[in-house]
Design an enzyme around this catalytic site. Structure first.
Site, short mmCIF file in Angstrom:
data_model
loop_
_atom_site.label_atom_id
_atom_site.label_comp_id
_atom_site.label_asym_id
_atom_site.label_seq_id
_atom_site.Cartn_x
_atom_site.Cartn_y
_atom_site.Cartn_z
N GLY A 127 0.86 -1.19 0.00
CA GLY A 127 0.00 0.00 0.00
C GLY A 127 0.88 1.23 0.00
O GLY A 127 0.61 2.22 0.67
N PHE A 146 -4.68 -5.64 -1.43
CA PHE A 146 -4.17 -6.35 -0.25
C PHE A 146 -5.23 -7.13 0.53
O PHE A 146 -4.91 -7.83 1.48
CB PHE A 146 -3.31 -5.46 0.65
N ARG A 165 3.06 1.54 6.11
CA ARG A 165 2.95 2.82 6.83
C ARG A 165 1.57 3.42 6.60
O ARG A 165 1.13 3.58 5.46
CB ARG A 165 4.01 3.81 6.34
N HIS A 199 -4.03 1.51 10.11
CA HIS A 199 -4.92 2.47 10.78
C HIS A 199 -6.09 2.92 9.88
O HIS A 199 -7.05 3.49 10.37
CB HIS A 199 -4.13 3.69 11.29
C1 LIG Z 1 -2.89 6.33 3.90
S1 LIG Z 1 -2.31 5.84 2.33
C2 LIG Z 1 -0.66 5.33 2.77
C3 LIG Z 1 0.27 5.31 1.61
C4 LIG Z 1 1.73 4.94 1.96
N1 LIG Z 1 1.82 3.71 2.71
C5 LIG Z 1 2.37 6.06 2.72
O1 LIG Z 1 2.53 5.98 3.94
O2 LIG Z 1 2.70 7.07 2.09
C6 LIG Z 1 -3.18 4.33 2.05
C7 LIG Z 1 -2.78 3.60 0.78
O3 LIG Z 1 -3.51 2.36 0.72
C8 LIG Z 1 -3.84 2.13 -0.63
N2 LIG Z 1 -4.96 1.18 -0.70
C9 LIG Z 1 -6.26 1.37 -0.35
N3 LIG Z 1 -6.96 0.26 -0.56
C10 LIG Z 1 -6.11 -0.67 -1.06
C11 LIG Z 1 -6.24 -2.02 -1.46
N4 LIG Z 1 -7.44 -2.66 -1.38
N5 LIG Z 1 -5.15 -2.68 -1.89
C12 LIG Z 1 -3.94 -2.04 -1.98
N6 LIG Z 1 -3.75 -0.76 -1.62
C13 LIG Z 1 -4.82 -0.07 -1.15
C14 LIG Z 1 -4.20 3.50 -1.15
O4 LIG Z 1 -4.20 3.57 -2.56
C15 LIG Z 1 -3.11 4.35 -0.48
O5 LIG Z 1 -1.97 4.43 -1.29
#
Ligand SMILES: C[S@@+](CC[C@H](N)C(=O)[O-])C[C@H]1O[C@@H](n2cnc3c(N)ncnc32)[C@H](O)[C@@H]1O
Length: 445
Positions: free
Chosen positions: A256, A311, A326, A330
């Site tokens: 993610g 995921f 990261r 949450h």
């Molecule tokens: C709060 S952001 C955090 C991004 C990164 N980890 C950071 O700290 O900069 C949440 C991330 O989860 C991804 N995300 C949301 N649902 C997802 C899924 N079902 N599978 C994979 N990624 C997902 C979003 O696209 C986003 O990039």
């Protein structure tokens, strides 16, 4: 401790923590001033743990002292009569910081009013409110200029995108928080589709989760992903790059990982690691563009690969050294978080590590705080500060509310984290306390 001694102790904490912070600034140059127009060299330091620790005590002690000494009616209204976010929303929407860059001596509100088409006397009032907070300078009556704090609102600053997320989506969700607690459809629900932001979106005909809503609009999605680069500075999370021994590992999977807000600095600092960024397709399209521009050598040297992954449904690429998450867990309630961790667990080899980088909510009971602090290898707040540092740790509780408003999700206590990770077959190896957020390091149980 006698009552007066408590106040004296708070004064001492204010004095020593402020002096610690001053000494840190002096190591990089002069100390900052409230009206300074340039950033300070320390503002973008990768490792801000020492400064953030000092500010945690300073903010906690200042707020506790004021709340103790002020009449309660005074403090109660201070808690709610807060319009900073509404004024900052105007400043951001109208790019006031960008405009002010052309006026280093300041611009009169009458002239600014003509550029952005907002009534000048109303404009002056909101600018004065912000300048009173220390965001913008009122250099002469009705003449406003930028300062170190207002520069953060520049359109190219990633923190500004996180500011937008708060003044738009979070504020929208907060406006119906009470209603969601009383409506039988949402009151006991932990479905992401029932989060307050979606409660209000539903009434406008928009269904799904925050992420569905965020993804469907190009500019909303791009701003959201850019805001994650802002988190590096807001949470001081890049300190992990200098504290965790990445030099000992050769592969990192950013699960993610979005546009690579963490992985980009990782690739710049630790050229030994090969990075896989897993995310949904739209995020990876944006990521590839940003890496081509900001870190083309990592792309050319095949040090980064972009792999689509949902995921909840798929297992990350298997057998790598580090799986880094990261601000992922949450974002989700327990049921969804368990699914993500279950999938990550299946990817682990015998020596793999999982790093979960989020806030860990501290307890207010001093006894419980001491137990958890010893497990975290963290310090308990010195008495008479509230055991969780009070307002010094406020963002973790505010962020907990943001997660509720946007996703029906939450920040977690150490016990919450252990319950989730144990059920997923993960064993806690070490806690990296980075002064604001923590990295919990796990192996396969
Ligand atoms: C709060 S952001 C955090 C991004 C990164 N980890 C950071 O700290 O900069 C949440 C991330 O989860 C991804 N995300 C949301 N649902 C997802 C899924 N079902 N599978 C994979 N990624 C997902 C979003 O696209 C986003 O990039």
């Amino acid at each position: 401790m006698a009552n007066k001694a408590k106040l004296e102790a708070l004064l001492t904490l204010i004095n020593t923590s402020a002096r610690d912070a001053i000494a840190m600034y002096e190591r990089y140059g002069d100390v900052p001033t409230i009206d300074q127009m340039e950033p300070h060299p320390l503002d973008d330091a990768v490792d801000q743990i020492a400064l953030k620790s000092a500010i945690r005590t300073l903010e906690g002690a200042c707020s506790q002292l004021c709340t103790t000494l002020a009449p309660p009616a005074h403090t109660a209204i201070n808690l709610v009569q807060v319009y900073d976010y509404a004024c900052i929303r105007v400043a951001v929407r109208e790019n006031i910081t960008n405009i002010l860059l052309d006026y280093p001596k300041g611009i009169h509100v009458n002239e600014l009013s003509k550029i952005i088409n907002i009534e000048p006397k109303k404009l002056a009032r909101m600018m004065r409110l912000l300048a009173t907070r220390g965001c913008y300078n009122e250099v002469d009556t009705d003449v406003f200029g930028n300062n170190r704090l207002s520069l953060i609102l520049h359109s190219e600053n990633p923190v500004r995108h996180m500011v937008s997320l708060h003044v738009e989506a979070c504020a929208k969700g907060a406006s119906v928080f009470y209603e969601t607690l009383k409506d039988p459809k949402t009151a006991y629900s932990y479905e992401p589709t029932d989060a307050p932001i979606m409660y209000i979106n539903n009434k406008e005909g928009i269904q799904g989760t925050f992420f569905d809503w965020m993804r469907e609009d190009d500019s909303r999605r791009e701003s959201y992903h850019r805001s994650m680069r802002g988190l590096n500075g807001i949470m001081g999370s890049l300190a992990v790059l200098t504290h965790f021994p990445f030099e000992k590992y050769s592969t990192v999977v950013d699960v993610g990982g979005g546009i690579g807000a963490f992985s980009l600095p990782l690739a710049n600092m630790h050229k030994n690691v090969k990075i896989t960024i897993h995310d949904l397709p739209e995020a990876l399209v944006q990521a590839k563009g940003i890496w081509a521009r900001d870190c083309p050598e990592a792309v050319a040297e095949n040090r980064v690969e972009f792999e689509e992954l949902n995921f909840f449904e798929q297992v990350p690429v298997k057998g790598k050294d580090i799986y880094y998450l990261r601000n992922i867990i949450h974002d989700w309630p327990d049921h969804e978080s368990a699914l993500i961790l279950h999938n990550v667990r299946q990817a682990l080899g015998p020596n793999s590590r999982v790093l979960i980088h989020d806030y860990v909510l501290r307890q207010l009971s001093r006894k419980q705080a001491a137990v958890e602090a010893s497990m975290l290898g963290a310090v308990v707040a010195p008495e008479p500060l509230l055991a969780n540092f009070g307002v010094g740790n406020m963002r973790s509780y505010q962020q907990d509310m943001s997660m509720l408003l946007l996703h029906n999700a939450k920040e977690r206590t150490l016990q919450d984290c252990l319950t989730l990770s144990t059920a997923a077959g993960l064993k806690l190896e070490k806690v990296w306390d980075l002064a604001e957020a923590c990295v919990l390091e796990y192996s396969a149980a």
